[in-house]
Design a protein around this motif. Structure first.
Motif, PDB file in Angstrom:
ATOM      1  N   GLY A   1      -9.225   2.124   0.181  1.00 44.77           N
ATOM      2  CA  GLY A   1      -9.866   3.424   0.361  1.00 44.77           C
ATOM      3  C   GLY A   1      -9.612   3.943   1.748  1.00 44.77           C
ATOM      4  N   GLU A   2     -10.426   4.912   2.116  1.00 47.36           N
ATOM      5  CA  GLU A   2     -10.213   5.600   3.378  1.00 47.36           C
ATOM      6  C   GLU A   2     -11.449   5.424   4.247  1.00 47.36           C
ATOM      7  OE1 GLU A   2      -7.229   6.945   2.895  1.00 47.36           O
ATOM      8  OE2 GLU A   2      -6.918   8.368   4.539  1.00 47.36           O
ATOM      9  N   ILE A   3     -11.234   5.032   5.484  1.00 46.93           N
ATOM     10  CA  ILE A   3     -12.341   5.044   6.446  1.00 46.93           C
ATOM     11  C   ILE A   3     -12.246   6.360   7.197  1.00 46.93           C
ATOM     12  CG2 ILE A   3     -13.270   3.982   8.539  1.00 46.93           C
ATOM     13  CD1 ILE A   3     -12.591   1.282   7.372  1.00 46.93           C
TER      14      ILE A   3
ATOM     15  N   CYS B   1     -13.914   4.545  -1.454  1.00 51.69           N
ATOM     16  CA  CYS B   1     -12.853   3.749  -2.105  1.00 51.69           C
ATOM     17  C   CYS B   1     -12.179   4.527  -3.219  1.00 51.69           C
ATOM     18  CB  CYS B   1     -13.465   2.474  -2.661  1.00 51.69           C
ATOM     19  SG  CYS B   1     -14.120   1.510  -1.299  1.00 51.69           S
ATOM     20  N   TYR B   2     -10.879   4.288  -3.403  1.00 51.14           N
ATOM     21  CA  TYR B   2     -10.176   5.022  -4.452  1.00 51.14           C
ATOM     22  C   TYR B   2      -9.154   4.196  -5.240  1.00 51.14           C
ATOM     23  CZ  TYR B   2      -7.138   5.751  -0.371  1.00 51.14           C
ATOM     24  OH  TYR B   2      -6.378   5.583   0.749  1.00 51.14           O
ATOM     25  N   SER B   3      -8.966   2.934  -4.921  1.00 51.25           N
ATOM     26  CA  SER B   3      -8.067   2.155  -5.784  1.00 51.25           C
ATOM     27  C   SER B   3      -8.226   0.670  -5.511  1.00 51.25           C
ATOM     28  CB  SER B   3      -6.609   2.577  -5.591  1.00 51.25           C
ATOM     29  OG  SER B   3      -6.133   2.150  -4.341  1.00 51.25           O
TER      30      SER B   3
ATOM     31  N   MET C   1       0.873  -1.189   0.000  1.00 51.88           N
ATOM     32  CA  MET C   1       0.000   0.000   0.000  1.00 51.88           C
ATOM     33  C   MET C   1       0.900   1.226   0.000  1.00 51.88           C
ATOM     34  SD  MET C   1      -3.163  -1.061   2.462  1.00 51.88           S
ATOM     35  CE  MET C   1      -4.214   0.311   2.013  1.00 51.88           C
ATOM     36  N   LEU C   2       0.701   2.058  -1.018  1.00 54.75           N
ATOM     37  CA  LEU C   2       1.653   3.142  -1.266  1.00 54.75           C
ATOM     38  C   LEU C   2       1.343   4.384  -0.438  1.00 54.75           C
ATOM     39  CD1 LEU C   2       1.452   2.762  -5.086  1.00 54.75           C
ATOM     40  CD2 LEU C   2       3.204   1.831  -3.573  1.00 54.75           C
ATOM     41  N   SER C   3       2.357   5.204  -0.316  1.00 55.25           N
ATOM     42  CA  SER C   3       2.096   6.547   0.197  1.00 55.25           C
ATOM     43  C   SER C   3       2.208   7.496  -0.999  1.00 55.25           C
ATOM     44  CB  SER C   3       3.108   6.907   1.275  1.00 55.25           C
ATOM     45  OG  SER C   3       4.399   6.761   0.753  1.00 55.25           O
ATOM     46  N   LEU C   4       2.008   8.761  -0.762  1.00 60.69           N
ATOM     47  CA  LEU C   4       1.995   9.716  -1.874  1.00 60.69           C
ATOM     48  C   LEU C   4       2.993  10.830  -1.628  1.00 60.69           C
ATOM     49  CD1 LEU C   4      -1.889  10.047  -2.171  1.00 60.69           C
ATOM     50  CD2 LEU C   4      -0.396   8.991  -3.870  1.00 60.69           C
ATOM     51  N   ASP C   5       3.598  11.278  -2.718  1.00 59.36           N
ATOM     52  CA  ASP C   5       4.429  12.486  -2.634  1.00 59.36           C
ATOM     53  C   ASP C   5       3.524  13.694  -2.469  1.00 59.36           C
ATOM     54  OD1 ASP C   5       7.031  11.891  -2.684  1.00 59.36           O
ATOM     55  OD2 ASP C   5       7.308  12.103  -4.856  1.00 59.36           O
TER      56      ASP C   5
ATOM     57  N   ILE D   1      -5.790  17.386  -2.418  1.00 61.41           N
ATOM     58  CA  ILE D   1      -6.344  16.720  -3.596  1.00 61.41           C
ATOM     59  C   ILE D   1      -5.281  15.758  -4.113  1.00 61.41           C
ATOM     60  CG2 ILE D   1      -7.343  17.052  -5.902  1.00 61.41           C
ATOM     61  CD1 ILE D   1      -8.811  18.705  -3.900  1.00 61.41           C
ATOM     62  N   VAL D   2      -5.723  14.548  -4.490  1.00 62.66           N
ATOM     63  CA  VAL D   2      -4.783  13.614  -5.107  1.00 62.66           C
ATOM     64  C   VAL D   2      -4.981  13.682  -6.624  1.00 62.66           C
ATOM     65  CG1 VAL D   2      -3.934  11.254  -5.165  1.00 62.66           C
ATOM     66  CG2 VAL D   2      -5.069  12.108  -3.107  1.00 62.66           C
ATOM     67  N   PHE D   3      -3.869  13.873  -7.343  1.00 61.76           N
ATOM     68  CA  PHE D   3      -3.920  13.851  -8.805  1.00 61.76           C
ATOM     69  C   PHE D   3      -3.207  12.604  -9.279  1.00 61.76           C
ATOM     70  CE2 PHE D   3      -4.117  18.320  -7.546  1.00 61.76           C
ATOM     71  CZ  PHE D   3      -5.267  18.717  -8.214  1.00 61.76           C
ATOM     72  N   LYS D   4      -3.898  11.818 -10.115  1.00 67.21           N
ATOM     73  CA  LYS D   4      -3.316  10.557 -10.598  1.00 67.21           C
ATOM     74  C   LYS D   4      -3.348  10.555 -12.119  1.00 67.21           C
ATOM     75  CE  LYS D   4      -5.140   8.136  -6.564  1.00 67.21           C
ATOM     76  NZ  LYS D   4      -6.141   7.236  -5.997  1.00 67.21           N
ATOM     77  N   VAL D   5      -2.237  10.125 -12.736  1.00 62.23           N
ATOM     78  CA  VAL D   5      -2.263   9.917 -14.190  1.00 62.23           C
ATOM     79  C   VAL D   5      -3.362   8.889 -14.439  1.00 62.23           C
ATOM     80  CG1 VAL D   5      -0.972   8.980 -16.132  1.00 62.23           C
ATOM     81  CG2 VAL D   5       0.159  10.486 -14.482  1.00 62.23           C
TER      82      VAL D   5
ATOM     83  N   CYS E   1      -8.703  13.460 -10.647  1.00 58.81           N
ATOM     84  CA  CYS E   1      -8.569  14.341  -9.475  1.00 58.81           C
ATOM     85  C   CYS E   1      -9.506  13.812  -8.394  1.00 58.81           C
ATOM     86  CB  CYS E   1      -8.995  15.761  -9.807  1.00 58.81           C
ATOM     87  SG  CYS E   1      -8.425  16.349 -11.393  1.00 58.81           S
ATOM     88  N   GLU E   2      -8.963  13.585  -7.215  1.00 56.50           N
ATOM     89  CA  GLU E   2      -9.780  13.020  -6.131  1.00 56.50           C
ATOM     90  C   GLU E   2      -9.522  13.779  -4.836  1.00 56.50           C
ATOM     91  OE1 GLU E   2      -8.371   9.009  -5.940  1.00 56.50           O
ATOM     92  OE2 GLU E   2      -8.985   8.564  -7.996  1.00 56.50           O
ATOM     93  N   PRO E   3     -10.577  14.215  -4.147  1.00 54.61           N
ATOM     94  CA  PRO E   3     -10.363  14.829  -2.835  1.00 54.61           C
ATOM     95  C   PRO E   3      -9.582  13.863  -1.958  1.00 54.61           C
ATOM     96  CG  PRO E   3     -12.654  14.996  -3.502  1.00 54.61           C
ATOM     97  CD  PRO E   3     -11.982  14.102  -4.495  1.00 54.61           C
ATOM     98  N   LYS E   4      -8.622  14.371  -1.193  1.00 57.91           N
ATOM     99  CA  LYS E   4      -7.829  13.492  -0.336  1.00 57.91           C
ATOM    100  C   LYS E   4      -8.481  13.448   1.038  1.00 57.91           C
ATOM    101  CE  LYS E   4      -3.125  12.563   1.140  1.00 57.91           C
ATOM    102  NZ  LYS E   4      -3.388  12.498   2.569  1.00 57.91           N
ATOM    103  N   LEU E   5      -9.132  12.342   1.300  1.00 55.14           N
ATOM    104  CA  LEU E   5      -9.840  12.199   2.571  1.00 55.14           C
ATOM    105  C   LEU E   5      -8.846  12.061   3.706  1.00 55.14           C
ATOM    106  CD1 LEU E   5     -12.516   9.772   1.290  1.00 55.14           C
ATOM    107  CD2 LEU E   5     -13.010  11.921   2.437  1.00 55.14           C
ATOM    108  N   ASP E   6      -9.188  12.683   4.832  1.00 57.38           N
ATOM    109  CA  ASP E   6      -8.303  12.642   5.984  1.00 57.38           C
ATOM    110  C   ASP E   6      -8.829  11.589   6.947  1.00 57.38           C
ATOM    111  OD1 ASP E   6      -6.180  13.349   7.464  1.00 57.38           O
ATOM    112  OD2 ASP E   6      -6.997  15.251   8.167  1.00 57.38           O
TER     113      ASP E   6
HETATM  114  C1  9MJ Z   1      -7.225   9.655  -0.247  1.00 59.59           C
HETATM  115  N1  9MJ Z   1      -6.631   9.633   0.930  1.00 59.59           N
HETATM  116  O1  9MJ Z   1      -8.329  10.156  -0.397  1.00 59.59           O
HETATM  117  C2  9MJ Z   1      -5.156   7.861  -2.458  1.00 59.59           C
HETATM  118  N2  9MJ Z   1      -6.556   9.012  -1.345  1.00 59.59           N
HETATM  119  O2  9MJ Z   1      -3.856   6.536  -3.992  1.00 59.59           O
HETATM  120  C3  9MJ Z   1      -6.977   8.972  -2.653  1.00 59.59           C
HETATM  121  N3  9MJ Z   1      -5.421   8.327  -1.252  1.00 59.59           N
HETATM  122  C4  9MJ Z   1      -4.037   7.046  -2.790  1.00 59.59           C
HETATM  123  N4  9MJ Z   1      -6.106   8.252  -3.342  1.00 59.59           N
HETATM  124  C5  9MJ Z   1      -2.727   5.828  -3.978  1.00 59.59           C
HETATM  125  N5  9MJ Z   1      -8.108   9.551  -3.136  1.00 59.59           N
HETATM  126  C6  9MJ Z   1      -2.209   5.885  -2.733  1.00 59.59           C
HETATM  127  C7  9MJ Z   1      -3.046   6.651  -1.962  1.00 59.59           C
END
Ligand code: 9MJ
Length: 677
Positions: free
Chosen positions: A175-177, A227-229, A81-85, A290-294, A115-120
């Motif tokens: 995803g994120e809970i 969920c996001y991946s 499970m990855l982290s993000l820059d 915000i998370v931006f993914k190719v 583009c996805e909101p980054k849930l905390d």
């Molecule tokens: C959050 N926290 O909302 C990812 N994330 O993708 C979204 N986190 C993620 N994507 C790859 N929307 C690693 C983390």
């Protein structure tokens, strides 16, 4: 009944409950009354009890009930499970884009980004085999996490079995809970009532709830998952783009973020960031960026990873809403009704986009709860327009010599006695209108826009007028002469003339404004309006008995008591007389029959930023007109008032075909009811 029929009934109940659950918890669109859901669930449980061989682990009756664990097991993630820059500004985004284009030499045009909101919240993995939930695990360090299957099963937006068809034999969804803001507030309100420890923020509350060894506790916490991946996928395939995978996950019963979008090029990413950062506060959950993914997986593969983070994604962070700083001192402010509020003086810190050097500590209970000492390192939070708050103390930085906060025995402004009224958290200066702080606050309130609206009489000027002894109460505003005003620092001829003209103009007002302007305790704008509409004139209102006051819709015993105290006080009545003698006047309004509540039986929702009115006042007006004001949009919603920045509630109203009005239309509607804002 023949066994085959019972089995068929059970299958049908499973299907129905699953669908209703999905509509309620994933789509936010309840379709059946709670009672019908409960009846079906009871029947299912009865059938499962009579025929235990039919009990399935993915039955909706099996969400809670597992025994508490001694400890969590370990889970190794097959796919790490990855982290993000992180990126913090447009330049970081440009650099990210440049790195991508350099590596993808064959791409000439702008790249497509999801583009996805980054849930905390807390990142988790859910493993499904043949469509049935097998295991839930935390991210942990990315390679190994904890087995929290029992806890994730209690979260209703997580399907116990996948819906629809076409899912891979093995599917790991990530995803994120998180805990929605409203649920967090409720949880903390309940804890406060019980005198229990409060959670610092929704993220901590979500983490604490998932860490419970007893799933019955988790089940009571308002958690959701978005969920996001995907991770491990076997025996099946998925679409070739991130955004399309999310659509597929939605078909299979998962909640995905409704704000997600696909854009082309890094400028469009920056626009998306700007637009969402303006709407951030109106979202029902906390996001920290915000998370931006190719978007294309083939390009993602080409780009690969650096250490633990993918090259194909970046998290653009919002300015932090919480920061650490030092508490330098605590001072005490005296409000309009004498309430004494402790205010933290802080070492200035940049938080939530501004420099903060003061934060409220609310009252004595809050200071006790935080157990804060002068000199402590504290965490300060500033979210949106909300006044900055001290949320917690960093105890590791405490030194024994730090002093507790001592509350004043006498008003810091007028030296009058300070009292704490029974059942109240607040300390109050008993000096009343002798206290210069209360005088200033009362005059500011009287002159404010929604009260008598004396243009140009700002806070600084009121303070000057009181400090110079020119004005001690609201009636004395109307005795000011030009000569008086010219004595003040920085007051020129023109400003003095303007202020006198504004005072003159303010004299012609309305009854609701006048009642509100008097600053009677607990009498806000909406109550003032109800009182004016009910009694029609000042003499009738001021002669009303407690019983008659209680007949007014939003007047309860406490408000009625404050009103009677005001009307029984000679000095208050003298003040009203002086104001009338000075020429303050209003037309009596036609007394409305009590039942005239045109919105009775309707449910309204207010969302987004209301520039003129503010959300609280909009709600109060709606309630005064008989409407119920709800926090969420459903099929029962009559109408949504949506200002700029409205997010998911607006989207949902549109999806459900619920009527939506903007603020100007809403103001017109209020005006048609005789409510002038
Ligand atoms: C959050 N926290 O909302 C990812 N994330 O993708 C979204 N986190 C993620 N994507 C790859 N929307 C690693 C983390």
């Amino acid at each position: 009944m023949p066994v085959a029929d019972l089995l068929q009934e059970l299958e049908s109940l499973l299907e129905k409950l699953d669908t209703w659950n999905h509509q309620y918890y994933v789509l936010d669109q309840p379709t059946v009354p709670d009672a019908e859901y409960d009846r079906a669930m009871q029947r299912l449980i009865a059938l499962e009890t009579q025929h235990p061989q039919w009990l399935r682990t993915d039955s909706p009756s099996q969400r809670v009930g597992a025994k508490p664990l001694a400890q969590f097991g370990q889970v190794t993630h097959d796919v790490p499970m990855l982290s993000l820059d992180n990126a913090f500004n447009d330049q970081d985004m440009q650099n990210f884009n440049r790195r991508l284009l350099d590596r993808l030499a064959e791409i000439s045009g702008p790249l497509e980004f999801a583009c996805e909101p980054k849930l905390d919240g807390i990142a988790v993995s859910l493993l499904y085999r043949s469509g049935v939930l097998q295991r839930g695990a935390t991210r942990g360090d990315g390679a190994t996490g904890e087995d929290i299957t029992q806890n994730v099963r209690t979260i209703r937006s997580i399907p116990l079995r996948l819906r629809g068809t076409g899912y891979p034999d093995v599917l790991e969804v990530r995803g994120e809970i998180y805990m929605p803001k409203a649920g967090f507030e409720q949880l903390n309100n309940r804890a406060r009532e019980r005198g229990e420890k409060l959670f610092v923020n929704p993220r901590n509350a979500a983490a604490g709830s998932l860490r419970q060894l007893d799933p019955r506790i988790t089940a009571e916490r308002p958690l959701e998952m978005c969920c996001y991946s995907v991770g491990l996928v076997e025996g099946g395939s998925l679409p070739d783009r991130q955004a399309r995978v999310l659509e597929r996950l939605q078909d299979w019963g998962f909640r995905i973020n409704s704000q997600s979008a696909v854009v082309r090029g890094v400028e469009a990413c920056n626009e998306y960031y700007q637009s969402l950062s303006e709407r951030r506060d109106s979202l029902p959950y906390d996001i920290d960026g915000i998370v931006f993914k190719v978007n294309e997986f083939q390009l993602q593969e080409q780009l690969g990873f650096v250490s633990r983070a993918p090259r194909w994604a970046i998290a653009r962070k919002f300015p932090a809403q919480e920061e650490m700083t030092r508490l330098l001192d605590v001072e005490f402010q005296v409000g309009r009704t004498g309430v004494i509020t402790p205010v933290a003086r802080l070492e200035p810190v940049f938080v939530g986009g501004v420099t903060v050097s003061n934060a409220t500590l609310h009252n004595r209970d809050e200071v006790d709860r935080l157990d804060v000492r002068i000199g402590d390192t504290v965490i300060v939070r500033r979210a949106g327009d909300v006044i900055p708050q001290v949320v917690s103390v960093v105890l590791e930085h405490r030194v024994p010599s730090f002093q507790r906060v001592s509350f004043p025995q006498h008003c810091p402004v007028c030296q009058s006695a300070v009292e704490r009224e029974e059942g109240e958290a607040a300390l109050r200066c008993m000096g009343g209108l002798v206290c210069a702080a209360q005088q200033k606050a009362a005059i500011k309130h009287f002159a404010s826009r929604r009260a008598l609206n004396v243009e140009g009489l700002g806070d600084k000027l009121v303070e000057q007028l009181v400090d110079e002894g020119l004005v001690g109460n609201v009636a004395e505003l109307y005795t000011l002469s030009k000569a008086h005003l010219l004595e003040l620092d920085r007051m020129g001829e023109k400003s003095a003339d303007n202020l006198l003209a504004a005072l003159q103009d303010s004299k012609l007002t309305t009854l609701p404004r006048f009642i509100f302007a008097l600053g009677i305790r607990e009498v806000g704008e909406a109550t003032a309006l109800s009182l004016a509409r009910h009694f029609g004139s000042w003499p009738v209102l001021s002669a009303a008995s407690e019983r008659q006051l209680l007949e007014v819709d939003d007047v309860g015993p406490i408000v009625a008591d404050h009103l009677r105290q005001f009307f029984d006080s000679l000095s208050s009545l003298e003040m009203v007389r002086l104001l009338c003698d000075a020429g303050v006047s209003w037309p009596d309004i036609e007394c409305l029959p009590q039942q005239n509540q045109p919105l009775l039986g309707q449910t309204w929702v207010v969302t987004g930023k209301l520039e003129t009115l503010g959300r609280d006042d909009a709600k109060a007006h709606l309630q005064a007109l008989g409407a119920k004001v709800a926090g969420t949009v459903s099929m029962k919603t009559t109408c949504v008032v949506a200002g700029p920045g409205a997010g998911s509630k607006l989207a949902k109203a549109e999806a459900l075909g619920v009527e939506v009005v903007d603020e100007p239309s809403f103001l017109a509607l209020l005006l048609a009811q005789g409510i002038e804002v």
